[in-house]
Scaffold this motif. Structure first.
Motif, PDB file in Angstrom:
ATOM      1  N   TYR A 133       0.826  -1.203   0.000  1.00  0.00           N
ATOM      2  CA  TYR A 133       0.000   0.000   0.000  1.00  0.00           C
ATOM      3  C   TYR A 133       0.863   1.256   0.000  1.00  0.00           C
ATOM      4  CZ  TYR A 133      -3.638   3.370   1.289  1.00  0.00           C
ATOM      5  OH  TYR A 133      -4.507   4.429   1.293  1.00  0.00           O
ATOM      6  N   LYS A 134       0.826   1.976  -1.112  1.00  0.00           N
ATOM      7  CA  LYS A 134       1.462   3.288  -1.233  1.00  0.00           C
ATOM      8  C   LYS A 134       2.894   3.322  -0.676  1.00  0.00           C
ATOM      9  CE  LYS A 134      -2.758   6.048  -1.552  1.00  0.00           C
ATOM     10  NZ  LYS A 134      -2.552   6.426  -2.957  1.00  0.00           N
ATOM     11  N   GLY A 135       3.733   2.467  -1.224  1.00  0.00           N
ATOM     12  CA  GLY A 135       5.141   2.461  -0.846  1.00  0.00           C
ATOM     13  C   GLY A 135       5.469   1.598   0.348  1.00  0.00           C
ATOM     14  N   ASN A 136       4.467   0.993   0.982  1.00  0.00           N
ATOM     15  CA  ASN A 136       4.686   0.208   2.188  1.00  0.00           C
ATOM     16  C   ASN A 136       4.447  -1.279   1.937  1.00  0.00           C
ATOM     17  OD1 ASN A 136       4.995   2.385   4.387  1.00  0.00           O
ATOM     18  ND2 ASN A 136       3.141   3.010   3.308  1.00  0.00           N
ATOM     19  N   VAL A 137       5.247  -2.088   2.622  1.00  0.00           N
ATOM     20  CA  VAL A 137       5.056  -3.537   2.648  1.00  0.00           C
ATOM     21  C   VAL A 137       4.710  -3.909   4.076  1.00  0.00           C
ATOM     22  CG1 VAL A 137       6.053  -5.793   2.168  1.00  0.00           C
ATOM     23  CG2 VAL A 137       6.781  -3.816   0.819  1.00  0.00           C
ATOM     24  N   ILE A 138       3.497  -4.378   4.306  1.00  0.00           N
ATOM     25  CA  ILE A 138       2.997  -4.636   5.659  1.00  0.00           C
ATOM     26  C   ILE A 138       2.728  -6.124   5.810  1.00  0.00           C
ATOM     27  CG2 ILE A 138       1.169  -4.108   7.329  1.00  0.00           C
ATOM     28  CD1 ILE A 138       0.744  -1.512   5.434  1.00  0.00           C
ATOM     29  N   VAL A 139       3.427  -6.759   6.740  1.00  0.00           N
ATOM     30  CA  VAL A 139       3.205  -8.189   6.985  1.00  0.00           C
ATOM     31  C   VAL A 139       1.898  -8.359   7.746  1.00  0.00           C
ATOM     32  CG1 VAL A 139       4.083 -10.265   8.125  1.00  0.00           C
ATOM     33  CG2 VAL A 139       5.687  -8.679   6.994  1.00  0.00           C
ATOM     34  N   GLU A 140       1.010  -9.195   7.210  1.00  0.00           N
ATOM     35  CA  GLU A 140      -0.281  -9.431   7.857  1.00  0.00           C
ATOM     36  C   GLU A 140      -0.395 -10.813   8.483  1.00  0.00           C
ATOM     37  OE1 GLU A 140      -3.664  -6.625   6.008  1.00  0.00           O
ATOM     38  OE2 GLU A 140      -3.425  -8.552   4.998  1.00  0.00           O
ATOM     39  N   GLY A 141       0.394 -11.773   8.004  1.00  0.00           N
ATOM     40  CA  GLY A 141       0.291 -13.117   8.569  1.00  0.00           C
ATOM     41  C   GLY A 141       1.417 -14.001   8.080  1.00  0.00           C
ATOM     42  N   ARG A 142       1.709 -15.032   8.877  1.00  0.00           N
ATOM     43  CA  ARG A 142       2.703 -16.013   8.488  1.00  0.00           C
ATOM     44  C   ARG A 142       2.348 -17.353   9.111  1.00  0.00           C
ATOM     45  NH1 ARG A 142       2.487 -12.152  11.858  1.00  0.00           N
ATOM     46  NH2 ARG A 142       4.334 -10.920  11.371  1.00  0.00           N
ATOM     47  N   ARG A 143       2.633 -18.464   8.372  1.00  0.00           N
ATOM     48  CA  ARG A 143       2.338 -19.795   8.892  1.00  0.00           C
ATOM     49  C   ARG A 143       3.349 -20.788   8.318  1.00  0.00           C
ATOM     50  NH1 ARG A 143      -3.299 -20.712   5.472  1.00  0.00           N
ATOM     51  NH2 ARG A 143      -2.316 -20.985   3.414  1.00  0.00           N
ATOM     52  N   SER A 144       3.610 -21.861   9.100  1.00  0.00           N
ATOM     53  CA  SER A 144       4.572 -22.862   8.665  1.00  0.00           C
ATOM     54  C   SER A 144       4.381 -24.148   9.449  1.00  0.00           C
ATOM     55  CB  SER A 144       6.003 -22.356   8.887  1.00  0.00           C
ATOM     56  OG  SER A 144       6.952 -23.389   8.677  1.00  0.00           O
ATOM     57  N   HIS A 145       4.565 -25.287   8.776  1.00  0.00           N
ATOM     58  CA  HIS A 145       4.521 -26.552   9.506  1.00  0.00           C
ATOM     59  C   HIS A 145       5.793 -26.747  10.325  1.00  0.00           C
ATOM     60  CE1 HIS A 145       6.480 -27.666   5.625  1.00  0.00           C
ATOM     61  NE2 HIS A 145       7.211 -28.438   6.407  1.00  0.00           N
ATOM     62  N   ASN A 146       6.789 -25.859  10.132  1.00  0.00           N
ATOM     63  CA  ASN A 146       8.005 -25.869  10.946  1.00  0.00           C
ATOM     64  C   ASN A 146       7.990 -24.768  12.005  1.00  0.00           C
ATOM     65  OD1 ASN A 146       9.329 -26.608   7.872  1.00  0.00           O
ATOM     66  ND2 ASN A 146       9.756 -27.993   9.588  1.00  0.00           N
ATOM     67  N   SER A 147       6.824 -24.222  12.278  1.00  0.00           N
ATOM     68  CA  SER A 147       6.742 -23.080  13.179  1.00  0.00           C
ATOM     69  C   SER A 147       7.196 -23.429  14.600  1.00  0.00           C
ATOM     70  CB  SER A 147       5.305 -22.554  13.231  1.00  0.00           C
ATOM     71  OG  SER A 147       5.215 -21.470  14.136  1.00  0.00           O
ATOM     72  N   LEU A 148       7.962 -22.511  15.186  1.00  0.00           N
ATOM     73  CA  LEU A 148       8.390 -22.630  16.585  1.00  0.00           C
ATOM     74  C   LEU A 148       7.504 -21.794  17.504  1.00  0.00           C
ATOM     75  CD1 LEU A 148      12.263 -22.309  16.032  1.00  0.00           C
ATOM     76  CD2 LEU A 148      10.920 -24.402  16.307  1.00  0.00           C
TER      77      LEU A 148
END
Length: 403
Positions: free
Chosen positions: A350-365
């Protein structure tokens, strides 16, 4: 100079390297092989072939190679596994292309029996170092010709006069002073010099070519997902793509949303400071996404060690030491850390910004059981008391001893 029989020239087809081609023929009286690399710079490369032929180069001595997939797979992606950033902001877009060009030049020299290689980098910049360190690392006894350190054609006026004298075609926009110097590949495009030399002056909008101004970007955000396997991106919005195609797609998404512009003053390896305006649209998304997936898949100690080593790794690439043993040692450590970096990241552009909204992994700690604010059965909060007191012991003794 008569000892050089055949030289491989890194050739773009532009004014500088066309003058160099003719100068090599005149000064060294040698056979010239031209090498033009397609690294995704977005230019038509066939004119370079026609120009080389016009300047007397035999067809079998003209090499035009599509290196886009190799560039992204074997250079860009390994660098991004390290989250490499030079001086806190530069994503090393020009730096990372040089070792591949040097490698291919040496390969062509071996294939053609050439005893020398030549580049068009000036004696003021970093590229001369990057090219030549690569040449010598891969072929220790190769002869290196650097015209800008040898000839007296030290101004654009002299270059144009030489070109006209030898009937070398000059693009119309090259007859006047070029507004700025540009270097491009699939990862980024850089602009330096001329209208950008005063670091106080705002870069004109026409300098930018791969992104819209953030103010002109859409009012609605773009949501994108990136899938990772062992630290490398493999899919965008669920679509699996080759390395070059994936970076191309990220460049499109980022450019449309005004992402990836930086205006910096950096410290060159040769000692001077340089102002540059760079666009790295897809790379900017990739860095944020990679750090996001690492945040749930890499142990704290490993992650912190990576971050401590990253500036050293980035500096090695910036300074031209891609082929050094220390860079390869660091790469092995970095690649080991990526074995569990698998999963998906969701981002909002959005307008020059990269905003992380979510993350998931079967290797998640990440353990929701442990971090919940609700009642749990897996963590005894009383354990923290002894932990804190042991860590405070040296501080308490220090205060007691020195009042």
């Amino acid at each position: 100079m008569s000892d050089v029989k055949k030289v491989v020239l890194a050739y773009s087809g532009g004014l500088d390297t066309s003058v160099i081609l003719k100068w090599l023929q005149e000064t060294y009286n040698c056979e010239v092989v031209t090498f033009t690399a397609d690294l995704g710079q977005g230019e038509e490369l066939e004119p370079a072939r026609k120009k080389a032929e016009m300047l007397g180069i035999k067809p079998q001595n003209i090499y035009i190679d599509d290196l886009r997939e190799e560039f992204v797979r074997d250079y860009v992606f390994p660098m991004f596994r390290a989250n490499a950033v030079y001086e806190g902001i530069y994503l090393l877009g020009t730096s990372i292309a040089r070792p591949l060009i040097a490698k291919r030049q040496i390969e062509i020299a071996r294939e053609t029996g050439a005893d020398a290689v030549c580049h068009g980098a000036t004696g003021k910049g970093n590229d001369q170092v990057r090219f030549e360190l690569g040449y010598y690392a891969l072929e220790p006894h190769i002869k290196v010709i650097a015209p800008w350190r040898e000839w007296d054609l030290n101004s654009r006026t002299k270059l144009i006069d030489f070109a006209e004298k030898h009937q070398i075609p000059i693009a119309k926009d090259k007859r006047g002073e070029a507004p700025f110097s540009v270097d491009a590949n699939l990862l980024h495009i850089s602009a330096e010099g001329k209208v950008l030399e005063d670091p106080w002056e705002t870069a004109p909008e026409y300098v930018y070519s791969r992104s819209v101004a953030p103010e002109q970007a859409p009012d609605e955000p773009t949501v994108v997902t990136i899938d990772f396997e062992k630290g490398d991106p493999v899919a965008v919005n669920g679509q699996h793509l080759s390395p070059a195609a994936l970076l191309t797609r990220l460049n499109e998404l980022a450019g449309d949303n005004g992402i990836g512009r930086i205006d910096i003053v950096e410290n060159r390896f040769v000692g001077m400071k340089s102002r540059g305006v760079y666009e790295t649209p897809g790379g900017t998304i990739l860095l944020e996404a990679h750090r996001a997936i690492e945040s749930i898949t890499i142990d704290r100690g490993a992650a912190h060690l990576k971050d401590e080593l990253m500036p050293r790794y980035a500096e090695l690439i910036y300074n031209g030491f891609w082929w050094s043993p220390e860079r390869e040692m660091l790469q092995a450590l970095i690649d080991k850390s990526q074995e569990t970096v698998n999963g998906t990241v969701r981002l909002k552009l959005y307008k020059g910004n990269v905003i992380v909204e979510g993350r998931r992994s079967h290797n998640s700690l990440y353990s929701e059981e442990h971090v919940t604010f609700e009642e749990d059965t897996v963590y005894d909060q009383r354990d923290a008391e002894g932990f804190i007191k042991l860590n405070a012991l040296r501080l308490r003794l220090l205060k007691q001893a020195h009042g």
